[in-house]
Design an enzyme around this catalytic site. Structure first.
Site, PDB file in Angstrom:
ATOM      1  N   GLU A 287       0.823  -1.216   0.000  1.00 40.69           N
ATOM      2  CA  GLU A 287       0.000   0.000   0.000  1.00 40.69           C
ATOM      3  C   GLU A 287       0.852   1.259   0.000  1.00 40.69           C
ATOM      4  O   GLU A 287       0.549   2.231  -0.685  1.00 40.69           O
ATOM      5  CB  GLU A 287      -0.935  -0.004   1.211  1.00 40.69           C
ATOM      6  CG  GLU A 287      -1.956  -1.113   1.206  1.00 40.69           C
ATOM      7  CD  GLU A 287      -2.715  -1.183  -0.098  1.00 40.69           C
ATOM      8  OE1 GLU A 287      -3.162  -0.140  -0.594  1.00 40.69           O
ATOM      9  OE2 GLU A 287      -2.831  -2.293  -0.625  1.00 40.69           O
ATOM     10  N   ASP A 367       4.025  -4.443  -5.981  1.00 45.92           N
ATOM     11  CA  ASP A 367       4.468  -5.762  -5.537  1.00 45.92           C
ATOM     12  C   ASP A 367       5.994  -5.828  -5.479  1.00 45.92           C
ATOM     13  O   ASP A 367       6.568  -6.420  -4.547  1.00 45.92           O
ATOM     14  CB  ASP A 367       3.941  -6.839  -6.492  1.00 45.92           C
ATOM     15  CG  ASP A 367       2.466  -7.138  -6.270  1.00 45.92           C
ATOM     16  OD1 ASP A 367       1.933  -6.769  -5.203  1.00 45.92           O
ATOM     17  OD2 ASP A 367       1.841  -7.736  -7.174  1.00 45.92           O
TER      18      ASP A 367
END
Length: 455
Positions: A287, A367
């Site tokens: 995030e 990621d």
């Protein structure tokens, strides 16, 4: 008096309109069922891998849940479309507009009232579907924790909030149209930009607390884990909260919202309960990547471009006469905006892959960033598989369906990508740092949007 709309005067316009609106709905319904069939067949073929990877005793529950949600979604979509088309072609909308015009309050107040009335009608239409979704579908799959009293409370509060927001936004846009007949799209774009930025601050501090309780994470193992991620990522944020999502649902998630001093991180209590600390840290690192990599602002800019183009098309439509005459409606701005939106909706859906492409690239970067911050991709892989299993998410979307509906890569692709980063790092080939790969596809969990990022 309600009189049916005569279609003979503008046959081409009606034919194009129905082909666009109904045709796009047929296409997306077909695509939804292709996706259900593809997901079920792939789950059956990969049953052993699914059971071991997602810790699912019965993978058929994923297919059943996916089918139930898709069926309800399609019934809802077609019911809404049927009501809208019936209201238009029966002359009901024309009669409603005529009644509003007799009030004599001027284009801004009248138009605002019209949009609020439309919103109330659409909200009322959705209530039976929401009830079925919550107390039948979600209950059947053991996700629902909501009582009928809480449902009604949410409905009333949500209705009041929506009325306030719709009225404010509609009034602002209609003032712009009235004051700047030729330049109103630019003013409306500025209004949408300001509204979106304001919501980044207002939603988490004013609106969200109306529905949920937010407990600050101030001390203990969870706070220490959060601080470890902040330190590794070079990020500061004092506002970290756990939200009581379990009051309503067993689904788990997390999100990051705000900017500057208004930044805050929110973890669902279901997520905290389901995950180990390293997994939580990896989700949080993902995030934070959306902030560190400026994904939120890039997507905000991209959304403004898309909205700007849509407003330009609306401006062109409002300058025509057939847009109003084909439904026997008066040539007033609020009517043009409402009917024009019906033309724009399918076009925006059909061009959604353009916006999804940017999000897919950002998810890959996030990621990679999380893998770099954690020093290992294993915790993020574990977190993603746990989220997928706990939420009964479909891990195998049809590629064409994913193109239109997914702004995240499907979970199997994310797993392969994250593990590939680790292997590349071990072999010295690089690729473990955030932002090195900007390709991706799909949607399944966390999303950076103009209103924040969500996992």
């Amino acid at each position: 008096m309600i009189e049916p709309v005569p279609m003979g005067e503008y046959p081409i316009a009606h034919a194009v309109f129905l082909a666009l609106v109904v045709g796009s709905s047929v296409f997306f319904s077909w695509l939804a069922w292709v996706n259900v069939r593809h997901g079920r067949r792939t789950l059956d073929r990969e049953r052993e891998w699914v059971e071991s990877t997602f810790d699912l005793e019965d993978p058929s529950r994923v297919s059943a849940y996916h089918r139930a949600k898709t069926t309800l979604g399609q019934v809802r979509s077609w019911a809404v479309l049927a009501v809208v088309l019936l209201a238009l072609y029966s002359g009901l909308i024309a009669s409603i507009v005529e009644w509003f015009e007799t009030l004599g309050y001027g284009p801004v107040v009248t138009g605002t009232g019209f949009f609020v009335a439309v919103m109330v009608g659409m909200r009322a239409l959705s209530v039976p579907f929401d009830l079925y979704d919550t107390f039948v579908v979600e209950e059947r799959f053991d996700f629902n924790n909501q009582t009928l009293g809480l449902f009604v409370r949410d409905l009333v509060i949500g209705f009041c909030v929506t009325v306030a927001l719709v009225a404010s936004l509609a009034a602002a846009v209609l003032v712009a149209v009235d004051a700047l007949p030729t330049l109103w799209p630019l003013a409306a774009l500025a209004i949408f930009a300001a509204f979106s930025l304001a919501m980044l601050v207002v939603y988490p501090r004013v609106i969200a607390p109306l529905f949920n309780d937010f407990e600050p994470v101030e001390a203990g193992e969870l706070r220490e884990a959060v601080e470890r991620v902040f330190d590794r990522a070079g990020f500061t944020c004092d506002d970290v909260y756990v939200m009581d999502a379990s009051r309503r649902s067993g689904h788990s998630n997390a999100y990051f919202v705000g900017f500057g001093r208004t930044k805050r991180v929110v973890l669902f209590d279901t997520l905290v309960e389901q995950m180990d600390l390293p997994e939580l840290e990896s989700v949080l690192a993902h995030e934070l990547a959306h902030w560190k990599q400026n994904h939120i602002w890039k997507q905000f800019g991209a959304s403004l471009v898309r909205i700007g183009v849509a407003l330009g098309v609306l401006w062109a439509l409002l300058e025509t006469t057939w847009l109003y005459a084909m439904f026997d409606l008066p040539a007033t701005p609020y009517v043009g905006l409402a009917v024009g939106a019906l033309w724009l909706g399918p076009l925006l859906e059909l061009t959604s892959p353009l916006e999804n492409r940017l999000s897919l690239a950002h998810e890959r970067e996030a990621d990679a960033f999380a893998t770099s911050v954690m020093g290992d991709g294993a915790p993020l892989v574990e977190a993603l598989t746990r989220l997928t299993g706990e939420n009964l998410s479909n891990p195998f979307p049809h590629p064409l369906y994913a193109t239109f509906h997914y702004d995240h890569p499907p979970i199997p692709e994310r797993i392969r990508y994250i593990r590939g980063l680790g292997e590349a790092g071990e072999s010295g080939a690089g690729g473990g740092s955030a932002g090195e790969d900007s390709s991706g596809e799909g949607r399944d969990g966390a999303g950076a949007t103009a209103s924040g990022s969500e996992a």
